[in-house]
Write a protein that holds these residues in place. Structure first.
Motif, PDB file in Angstrom:
ATOM      1  N   ARG A 125     -63.396  24.663-107.573  1.00 52.73           N
ATOM      2  CA  ARG A 125     -62.721  25.660-106.728  1.00 52.73           C
ATOM      3  C   ARG A 125     -61.216  25.368-106.698  1.00 52.73           C
ATOM      4  NH1 ARG A 125     -66.264  29.761-105.978  1.00 52.73           N
ATOM      5  NH2 ARG A 125     -67.389  28.869-107.709  1.00 52.73           N
ATOM      6  N   ASP A 126     -60.440  26.378-106.341  1.00 50.87           N
ATOM      7  CA  ASP A 126     -58.977  26.252-106.377  1.00 50.87           C
ATOM      8  C   ASP A 126     -58.366  25.675-105.104  1.00 50.87           C
ATOM      9  OD1 ASP A 126     -58.872  27.347-108.925  1.00 50.87           O
ATOM     10  OD2 ASP A 126     -58.691  29.403-108.162  1.00 50.87           O
ATOM     11  N   ILE A 127     -59.139  25.625-104.016  1.00 55.34           N
ATOM     12  CA  ILE A 127     -58.512  25.366-102.718  1.00 55.34           C
ATOM     13  C   ILE A 127     -57.792  24.023-102.650  1.00 55.34           C
ATOM     14  CG2 ILE A 127     -60.641  24.461-101.645  1.00 55.34           C
ATOM     15  CD1 ILE A 127     -59.609  26.004 -99.071  1.00 55.34           C
ATOM     16  N   LEU A 128     -58.384  22.962-103.196  1.00 58.83           N
ATOM     17  CA  LEU A 128     -57.757  21.649-103.118  1.00 58.83           C
ATOM     18  C   LEU A 128     -56.489  21.564-103.959  1.00 58.83           C
ATOM     19  CD1 LEU A 128     -57.808  18.726-102.063  1.00 58.83           C
ATOM     20  CD2 LEU A 128     -59.357  18.160-103.925  1.00 58.83           C
ATOM     21  N   PRO A 129     -56.540  21.869-105.268  1.00 59.22           N
ATOM     22  CA  PRO A 129     -55.291  21.799-106.040  1.00 59.22           C
ATOM     23  C   PRO A 129     -54.223  22.766-105.547  1.00 59.22           C
ATOM     24  CG  PRO A 129     -57.095  22.683-107.376  1.00 59.22           C
ATOM     25  CD  PRO A 129     -57.699  22.145-106.122  1.00 59.22           C
ATOM     26  N   ASN A 130     -54.630  23.960-105.111  1.00 64.73           N
ATOM     27  CA  ASN A 130     -53.637  24.921-104.617  1.00 64.73           C
ATOM     28  C   ASN A 130     -52.926  24.408-103.366  1.00 64.73           C
ATOM     29  OD1 ASN A 130     -54.282  26.606-106.689  1.00 64.73           O
ATOM     30  ND2 ASN A 130     -55.217  28.202-105.442  1.00 64.73           N
ATOM     31  N   THR A 131     -53.692  23.785-102.450  1.00 67.48           N
ATOM     32  CA  THR A 131     -53.088  23.253-101.223  1.00 67.48           C
ATOM     33  C   THR A 131     -52.122  22.113-101.538  1.00 67.48           C
ATOM     34  OG1 THR A 131     -55.066  23.852 -99.975  1.00 67.48           O
ATOM     35  CG2 THR A 131     -53.575  22.280 -98.935  1.00 67.48           C
TER      36      THR A 131
END
Length: 221
Positions: A125-131
């Protein structure tokens, strides 16, 4: 239970996990709707801290011949079982959470001056790298395993379906439809994938573990 309840698990359960349902007279159909495969990768450009979001990533890194070089690093991870696997193999876990959003928040608020290497899978999922990017936190990413869809057609009448990842939801829906069946999810991101497909009969486990999903099934029925 007064009538036969048929449950589909989208991954093969451990014998003791399956027995929890069998002891209560559930009929259990289990198939692996996703498959994971370890990738070859280089352990180069490793930052001061490590991030693992799954046991699959840990298992892959443990098989790397240079794995021992990483054990001096601090580790951030998702999931109690991931934490246990890391600790059993000599890693120093300083923070773990149930969800990527919570881990991203802890890193962003408390450990934002540190640098990180994130060991991931191809469908992460993108949430960790995006944050991390949004907060200007230094990190790189190494893809260490691949997840592939292994859809199966379910022909039996089903009362409940157990989902343990967003990928398993996508795999199930490739060959099957969900109408009135109750969907038991290991966590929020899995439930969100169902909601995006206009499915509303969703029950989320109290904690993100297989055992808690099974407890939810037993409690509900």
């Amino acid at each position: 239970m007064t009538k036969q309840i048929n449950i589909v698990s989208t991954k093969k359960l451990l014998p003791n996990q399956k027995q929890l349902l069998l002891d209560r007279d559930f009929v259990v159909i289990e198939e692996d709707f996703i498959a994971t495969k370890i990738k070859n990768f280089e352990l180069s450009k490793i930052n001061d801290n490590l991030i693992f979001t799954s046991q699959n990533a840990v298992q892959s890194v443990l098989q790397n011949p240079n794995c021992s070089e990483l054990k001096s690093k601090n580790v951030f991870c998702i999931g109690l079982k991931t934490k246990k696997l890391l600790a059993e193999n000599g890693f120093n876990v300083i923070a773990y959470t149930g969800y990527a959003a919570d881990l991203a928040e802890i890193i962003s608020l408390i450990y934002n001056k540190e640098s990180y290497t994130f060991f991931s899978g191809n469908l992460r999922r993108d949430i960790l790298p995006n944050t991390l990017k949004e907060n200007g936190i230094a990190f790189n990413e190494i893809e260490v395993y691949e997840t592939s869809i292994t859809s199966k057609k379910v022909t039996s009448k089903v009362d409940g379906i157990l989902f343990f990842s967003p990928s398993a939801v996508e795999s199930y829906l490739k060959l099957n439809t969900i109408k009135n069946e109750f969907c038991f999810c290991i966590g929020d991101t899995t439930a969100e994938t169902l909601e995006k497909n206009n499915i509303n009969n969703i029950i989320i486990a109290e904690k993100p573990s297989v055992e808690n999903v099974l407890e939810a099934v037993i409690y509900y029925f």
